[in-house]
Design an enzyme around this catalytic site. Structure first.
Site, short mmCIF file in Angstrom:
data_model
loop_
_atom_site.label_atom_id
_atom_site.label_comp_id
_atom_site.label_asym_id
_atom_site.label_seq_id
_atom_site.Cartn_x
_atom_site.Cartn_y
_atom_site.Cartn_z
N LYS A 1 11.11 -6.96 -4.59
CA LYS A 1 11.62 -5.87 -5.41
C LYS A 1 12.17 -6.37 -6.74
CE LYS A 1 11.98 -2.48 -1.82
NZ LYS A 1 11.30 -3.31 -0.79
C1 LIG Z 1 10.11 -2.95 -0.07
C2 LIG Z 1 9.42 -4.03 0.73
C3 LIG Z 1 8.13 -3.86 1.27
C4 LIG Z 1 7.35 -2.56 1.12
O1 LIG Z 1 6.85 -2.37 -0.17
P1 LIG Z 1 6.37 -0.91 -0.64
O2 LIG Z 1 6.08 -1.03 -2.08
O3 LIG Z 1 7.53 0.01 -0.34
O4 LIG Z 1 5.17 -0.56 0.18
C5 LIG Z 1 7.55 -4.93 1.96
N1 LIG Z 1 8.23 -6.08 2.15
C6 LIG Z 1 9.47 -6.29 1.66
C7 LIG Z 1 10.16 -7.57 1.92
C8 LIG Z 1 10.11 -5.27 0.93
O5 LIG Z 1 11.35 -5.48 0.45
#
Ligand SMILES: *Cc1c(COP(=O)(O)O)cnc(C)c1O
Length: 496
Positions: free
Chosen positions: A113
């Protein structure tokens, strides 16, 4: 280039700055660019010679046409600097001759993120100026752990913006709590709520929809905004790393320019994999988009049947960032495939009945790009164990779900091309579960798990998590949910 709502009936469009400032469209839809820019082979060759920040500014400039290239380059250089991403912004790691991991977790919070939340606040800060906004934006976040920390790191010390995070006092892990209560920055606030995540979330939603609080905030020169993953400002930066990875794989000789590349993405809200879909439609030679889910396999079912049905049990798993029953960004795919009128109808059905079924033609169109697989908890642990013992590569629980999906796809398609496995978190972020998967024994406790995992794998603990127990605690306040509005007003009125 302008943006329209996925549920638009009147074709009304707004600038990129306006879309980023608003987040959600007034009709409840998500913003999408009116047309997609084209990426040619010549563009790819040119991008290959550039640094990550330059690649990011180049791609972003094709979408955010009301920002200058110089503005975007300055922002990208700061967001993806080597201080913030000491291991590189989006480095590749070869797992075997046909699979490479794209590591998106070398940023300040050790999860992917950061790739969006390091740049998005800078885009919002400029959007306020571009739209003539004079008030301060107050970002409110309710978090079950990871998003709160990533948002705090992204928004700290950004001009024109303040951020306040609420977390359930007993609902986050010890490491997550330490990450938040030791947060630095002059424009941040972190408060614990007595209750669970739902209490924190409900409290935030009530504040957003309370006209009286909005008016009081307005008087104090502040308006509310969210750091939500449906904001176009969070999605656009995610397109960049697919383009970047393709360039790097060509440079390394793992693929040749023009070769098809499959991608496997651990998926929750469908943002990350949808960014791959956009890159493909722009002209990047991507093949299968392999959507990986854990036991909450609503997307696997959707991609196999055409029916999205949220009427099912919710499971808490060791890949918690994928424990999601409503994948908001799927709405953007529906829009591309079925257009705004049918998208609005599907979203209405979802709100009313908890499910919808796309038409056979729409289903065929979706299947042209996407395939879904899932794996259970045991398989997640087994993948972590086996890949480390066989290939010497340590992965976290989310990435392991993605790896399982890639391996299932490969088993069914032995001639499949090179696959890019999107690695979404550092293994140390989920050290307890990764350590147990590797050794078959539990770690002593959450903090010791970091050292134990490092000793077992001979991989160093990433700097943002190292010594987390020794940092100065800044935020100790614990309040009741009913007191959240007062806490928000107090923070808004406090001078920087
Ligand atoms: C948020 C997240 C995801 C999922 O990603 P999306 O874009 O919501 O599909 C997968 N792995 C981790 C570690 C995350 O923090």
């Amino acid at each position: 280039m302008n943006y329209i709502s996925t549920r638009s009936t009147d074709g009304h469009s707004v600038s990129a700055a306006e879309a980023i400032k608003r987040g959600l469209a007034p009709d409840g839809g998500l913003y999408m660019p009116q047309q997609l820019p084209v990426l040619t082979r010549a563009d790819l060759a040119e991008l290959s010679a550039l640094s990550y920040p330059e690649r990011a500014a180049n791609i972003l400039h094709r979408f955010l046409t009301d920002y200058t290239y110089a503005e975007l380059l300055a922002d990208c250089r700061e967001a993806y600097s080597s201080e913030r991403f000491p291991g590189g912004a989006a480095p590749l790691h070869e797992i075997d001759s046909r699979m490479s991991a794209l590591e998106l977790w070398h940023g300040p919070t050790c999860a992917f993120k950061d790739m969006a939340l390091q740049i998005m606040p800078r885009l919002l800060s400029r959007a306020l100026v571009k739209t003539g906004e004079t008030r301060t934006a107050l970002i409110l976040v309710a978090t079950s752990g990871d998003t709160g920390k990533a948002a705090l790191e992204g928004y700290r010390d950004i001009p024109g913006i303040r951020i306040q995070v609420f977390y359930p006092v007993d609902g986050v892990s010890r490491v997550q709590k330490l990450q938040m209560i030791t947060q630095t920055g002059s424009n941040v606030d972190v408060t614990a709520i007595r209750g669970n995540f739902d209490d924190a979330q409900t409290g935030v939603k009530q504040i957003f929809s309370d006209p009286e609080i909005r008016e009081q905030l307005n008087t104090a020169g502040t308006f509310l905004s969210s750091a939500n993953s449906i904001n176009w400002g969070r999605l656009a930066p995610q397109i960049v790393y697919y383009v970047s990875a393709y360039c790097d794989l060509c440079t390394k000789g793992m693929i040749r320019m023009g070769d098809t590349l499959d991608v496997a993405v651990p998926t929750g809200n469908f943002g990350n994999i949808f960014a791959a879909c956009i890159a493909k439609r722009m002209g990047l030679p991507l093949g299968r988009l392999i959507c990986a889910s854990n036991r909450n396999n609503i997307l696997t079912d959707f991609l196999r049947t055409g029916t999205y049905d949220r009427n099912r049990p919710f499971y808490t798993t060791i890949s918690p960032s994928m424990d999601i029953l409503i994948s908001s960004n799927l709405e953007r795919l529906l829009y591309l495939i079925a257009g705004p009128v049918r998208t609005a109808a599907y979203m209405e059905q979802l709100a009313r009945d908890g499910k919808y079924t796309v038409s056979p033609e729409e289903f065929r169109a979706i299947r042209e790009d996407f395939t879904g697989y899932f794996c259970d908890e045991e398989e997640t642990g087994a993948v972590i164990h086996d890949v480390f013992r066989k290939n010497g590569y340590l992965m976290d629980t989310h990435t392991a779900v993605g790896c399982s999906a890639a391996m299932q796809y490969r088993a069914e398609h032995p001639d499949a091309p090179h696959v890019l496995l999107v690695s979404t978190a550092s293994p140390f972020k989920f050290a307890v579960d990764v350590y147990r998967a590797l050794t078959g024994t539990p770690a002593e406790d959450e903090l010791s798990a970091l050292n134990q995992l490092s000793a077992e794998s001979r991989v160093p603990i990433p700097a943002p998590l190292d010594g987390i127990g020794n940092r100065a605690v800044r935020f100790t306040q614990v309040i009741r949910r009913e007191d959240m509005p007062a806490a928000v007003l107090a923070f808004a009125k406090a001078a920087d």
